[in-house]
Design a protein around this motif. Sequence first.
Motif, PDB file in Angstrom:
ATOM      1  N   ASN A 267      36.141  43.367  37.547  1.00  0.00           N
ATOM      2  CA  ASN A 267      35.222  42.392  36.957  1.00  0.00           C
ATOM      3  C   ASN A 267      35.568  40.964  37.348  1.00  0.00           C
ATOM      4  OD1 ASN A 267      33.092  43.638  35.568  1.00  0.00           O
ATOM      5  ND2 ASN A 267      34.432  44.205  33.867  1.00  0.00           N
ATOM      6  N   ASP A 268      36.864  40.641  37.382  1.00  0.00           N
ATOM      7  CA  ASP A 268      37.267  39.296  37.827  1.00  0.00           C
ATOM      8  C   ASP A 268      36.797  39.052  39.258  1.00  0.00           C
ATOM      9  OD1 ASP A 268      38.436  38.883  35.392  1.00  0.00           O
ATOM     10  OD2 ASP A 268      40.496  39.210  36.077  1.00  0.00           O
ATOM     11  N   TRP A 269      36.931  40.072  40.089  1.00  0.00           N
ATOM     12  CA  TRP A 269      36.496  39.933  41.488  1.00  0.00           C
ATOM     13  C   TRP A 269      34.974  39.871  41.590  1.00  0.00           C
ATOM     14  CZ3 TRP A 269      33.925  44.070  44.057  1.00  0.00           C
ATOM     15  CH2 TRP A 269      33.588  43.789  45.379  1.00  0.00           C
ATOM     16  N   ARG A 270      34.261  40.659  40.776  1.00  0.00           N
ATOM     17  CA  ARG A 270      32.792  40.619  40.781  1.00  0.00           C
ATOM     18  C   ARG A 270      32.292  39.193  40.556  1.00  0.00           C
ATOM     19  NH1 ARG A 270      29.176  44.968  39.907  1.00  0.00           N
ATOM     20  NH2 ARG A 270      27.942  43.632  38.526  1.00  0.00           N
ATOM     21  N   GLU A 271      32.929  38.479  39.658  1.00  0.00           N
ATOM     22  CA  GLU A 271      32.482  37.119  39.362  1.00  0.00           C
ATOM     23  C   GLU A 271      32.630  36.204  40.576  1.00  0.00           C
ATOM     24  OE1 GLU A 271      34.663  35.979  35.868  1.00  0.00           O
ATOM     25  OE2 GLU A 271      33.040  36.649  34.547  1.00  0.00           O
ATOM     26  N   THR A 272      33.621  36.463  41.425  1.00  0.00           N
ATOM     27  CA  THR A 272      33.811  35.603  42.609  1.00  0.00           C
ATOM     28  C   THR A 272      32.724  35.810  43.649  1.00  0.00           C
ATOM     29  OG1 THR A 272      35.211  37.178  43.849  1.00  0.00           O
ATOM     30  CG2 THR A 272      36.311  35.729  42.260  1.00  0.00           C
ATOM     31  N   ILE A 273      32.001  36.955  43.580  1.00  0.00           N
ATOM     32  CA  ILE A 273      30.909  37.176  44.538  1.00  0.00           C
ATOM     33  C   ILE A 273      29.549  37.070  43.845  1.00  0.00           C
ATOM     34  CG2 ILE A 273      32.292  38.539  46.137  1.00  0.00           C
ATOM     35  CD1 ILE A 273      31.015  41.076  44.988  1.00  0.00           C
TER      36      ILE A 273
END
Length: 795
Positions: A267-273
Amino acid sequence: MTFHTRSRSMSDEVVANTTPPYTLIVEGGSSVVQDDGRIDVDLDSPAARTALRFIPPVSEDDFISPPPTYSSSGQCDINLNIVIHVVGSRGDVQPFIALGNELQKHGHQVRLATHDVFNSFVEKSGLEFYPIGGDPAELMAFMVKNPGLLPTMTSLKAGEITRKRQMVREILEGCWRSCIENDPSTGAPFVADAIIANPPSFAHVHCAQVLGVPLHLMFTMPWSSTSEYPHPLANLKYSGTAASFANAVSYGVVDWITWQGLGDVINDWRETIGLERVSLTEGPSLLQTLKVPFTYCWSPALVPKPKDWPSYIDVCGFFFREPPVYTPSSELNEFLRNGPPPVYIGFGSIVIDDPPRLTSILEEAVRAVGVRAIISQGWSKVCSSSSKDILYIGDCPHEWLFQHVSAVVHHGGAGTTACGLRFGKPTAIIPFFGDQPFWGKMVATSGAGAQPIPQRFLTAENLAEAIRYCLTPQAMNAAEDIAIKMLSESGVKSAVESFHRNLPLDRMRCEVLPDQPASWVYKKSAKPIYLSKLATQILLDHSRIDSKNLQPTTSATISYGADMLRFTSDMFVNPYRELKGRDRSLATSSATEDTADSPERVDSQAPNASGESKMDWDKAGAAIGAGAVGFGKFMKHVYKGIIVDIPFATTEGLRAVPRLYGEKVEDYAVRDWKSGAIAGRKNFSQGMREGLTDIFTQTHKGAKEDGAIGLAKGFLKGTLSIGTKVPSAALGLVAYPAQGISKSLHTVIKSKTRNQIVKARLQEGQYLARKVTKPETDYALVMQTFDILKHPDTR
C-alpha cells in the motif's frame, strides 16, 4: 494469536505424513506454520471462524462466472510490448525464458524483468533484460530458515524480516520501472502493453491497474481457489466442515496471511504510483475479484485441471526451453562412460546452513545402495572429493544431463521435477519449502517416485530407501508412462495461446494501424479514437493532432464490467425465464393430464372479474422473486468491486441501467469542476425523484398496458430504480464533482505518475517513427484513415 514452539517425534511424522516444526497456536484452536512453509489451521476453532469473516466467501459465482469476451482463436495479430515479472530462483526464471522466446515468434517484443544476477542468463537467450533488484540467494536462504509465512523468533532478532520487507519494496519499485523505462543496455524506449507475471512478484496487478493494460499470471503451483485440493501452502484441519469447502477456503487463508505480512509495504508503494490504498479485507482477494487469467505450467498428465476452474484458468503443460548446446567436460564424459547410469542428486538454488553435514548424508546413502552418483554442488556448494563412484559437478544443463542418469534426487522445484519426468526418470524429492512438498506428493501419488522426505528429517537411511524405490520396475514404468503422455503436450505453445485467448483484442487495437496496440485516446472528434504510439507520432509530426487532446488509454477491470452487465441482465433475463418456464410446465401438464380429472387445477386458472387468471399472478410473483435474486447479486458485486473502480464509473454504470429496458438516459459532459458540480446536482435531483417514485409509476404503467405480466415488469423496473437511481444519485453528488476536480487538478503524485506514462509513450512513439522504413504513402494512409474516423460523416 500467540506463538509457541513444539516438537513431534519422527514416528508421528511418518504416520501423519506432515512436517512438524514451529507452531502458531490460535486461542481456542491451533494454526501451525510448518517448516516446509505450509500453514496448519484448525477450521473448527473459534479464532479460525472469526478470521474467516475477513476472508471473502467462496461462492458459485467465483468459480463458474464467465470471463469477458476474449479472442476465441488463441491467435493475436497485434504486436505487443510484453514485460514478464519473475521473482524467485533460476528454476523460476528458466520457464519464462522459454515462454519469452515463444512470444517473440509471434512478433511481440519481450522484456524479462527479474533479479540482477540473472542478467546474462536472460540476455543469452535473446530476451531483453531489466533488473528489478532483490537477491535471490538471500531470499532462498531466508526461505530455508523461515519457510512459512511467519518468521522464526531468531530471524526477527537478527533483523532478517526487516531486510526481506525492504527487498520486497525494492522489487515492487523495480517491477514498476520495468514497465515504463528504457532498455538499460541499449537505451531503446519501452512501455508495456501487457504484463505476464508469477504471483510472488506482487507488483503485477497494481502496475496493470495504473497503466490500464491486461495482466496474465502464470505459475508452477496452484494459486486459484479450487474445491479439489487445498492450497499447497495450507494444511487445514476440520471436522464438521466439508472437505471441498476446506480446500477452497485454504486459498483465502494463504492470501490473507500473506497480505497481513506485506499489505502495508504494498500500500505504501501503491501511493507512490498514484493508486489508492487497498483495504485489508479486499487486498488479499484482488486477483479473484478481478478474475485475472491464470495459466499453470505443469503437465495435466501429472495434475489435471480441477473441474471447478473457469475457462480463463488453463493448465497447459510444463514450459521447456530449447535444449542448450552443451559439451560435457572430459571428467564428466569419462565418468558417464565408465559404468552404469548414475543417480543424479542436486538441490539447485537452495541455500543450506550446513553443507558438510548434507554431503555426508548423501555419500553414505549412495554407498548403502551401491550405486554411482553425480552430485551437483548448487548454490550451497555441496562438495567433497570425487571418487570412482561419486562425481561432484558444477553447473550443467538438466536437459542434457538427465538423459544420461537412472534416477533423480532433488528439492522438488517445479522445473527440475518437470525435466526429470520429461525424460522418464523416477524421482525422489527432498522438499525444503513452498510448492516443493506439493510436487513431492504429486510424484509419489503417480508412482513415479518415493514419498517425499522433508529436509529436516533427511537421513542416510531414509534417502537410501527412497533411491532403492526409484530403481524398482514399478517406479521406472510409472515415470515412463508420464513421459510418454508429456510427449503430446506443448506447454509453452499452449501457454502463448492461452495468453492470446485471454486478451481483450478489440479494446486494445489501434484504429489506424490495426497491428499496433492502442496507447492513446484522441477525444476531440465525433467519438474517441484509439491510437498506437506510432500512429500518434505520425499524426503529431504532420500537425494533424495536438498533444493536449491526447489521453493515455486506461481500462477499468474488464471482468468486473462483464459481471456487472451479467448481474444486471439477470434482473431481467431470470424473470422472463421464470415466466417461460412456467408456461412450458403448464403446457406439459395440460398435455398429460385430463382437465376433467383436475378440477382444482382448472379453477386455479379460472378468469377473475378483470379477465386475468390466478396463474398470471403466480407467474408474476415468481418473476419478481427471480429478479430479486439477480438484483441481490448485482448489488453485492457493486460493493465488492467498488475499491478498484472509482465511484464515477459506478455512478455512471448504475445510472445507465434503464437503457437495458429501452429508457432514454441523459449523458453528462464532465469537463472541469464546474460542469462536474452541475452534473452532480442534476443527477441527484433527477435520480432521487425517479428512484423513489418509479416503483409506483412503472408498476401502474405496466399493469395498465399489459395486465399482470406488465405489472410484474413494472414492479421489477421500479425496484431496480430504487437500487440503481437512488445509489447513483447519492454517489453522483460526490463522484461528478470529484471527477470534474480531478480533470482540473491532479495531486503531485498522480501528476507525476501520469507524466511518467505520457513521457514514456511519447518517447517510444518518436523512437518507432524514426525506425519506420515504410514509404511516405503509408503516412498518407494513416492520415487519411484518421480523418475518416474523426469526421465519419464526410465519407
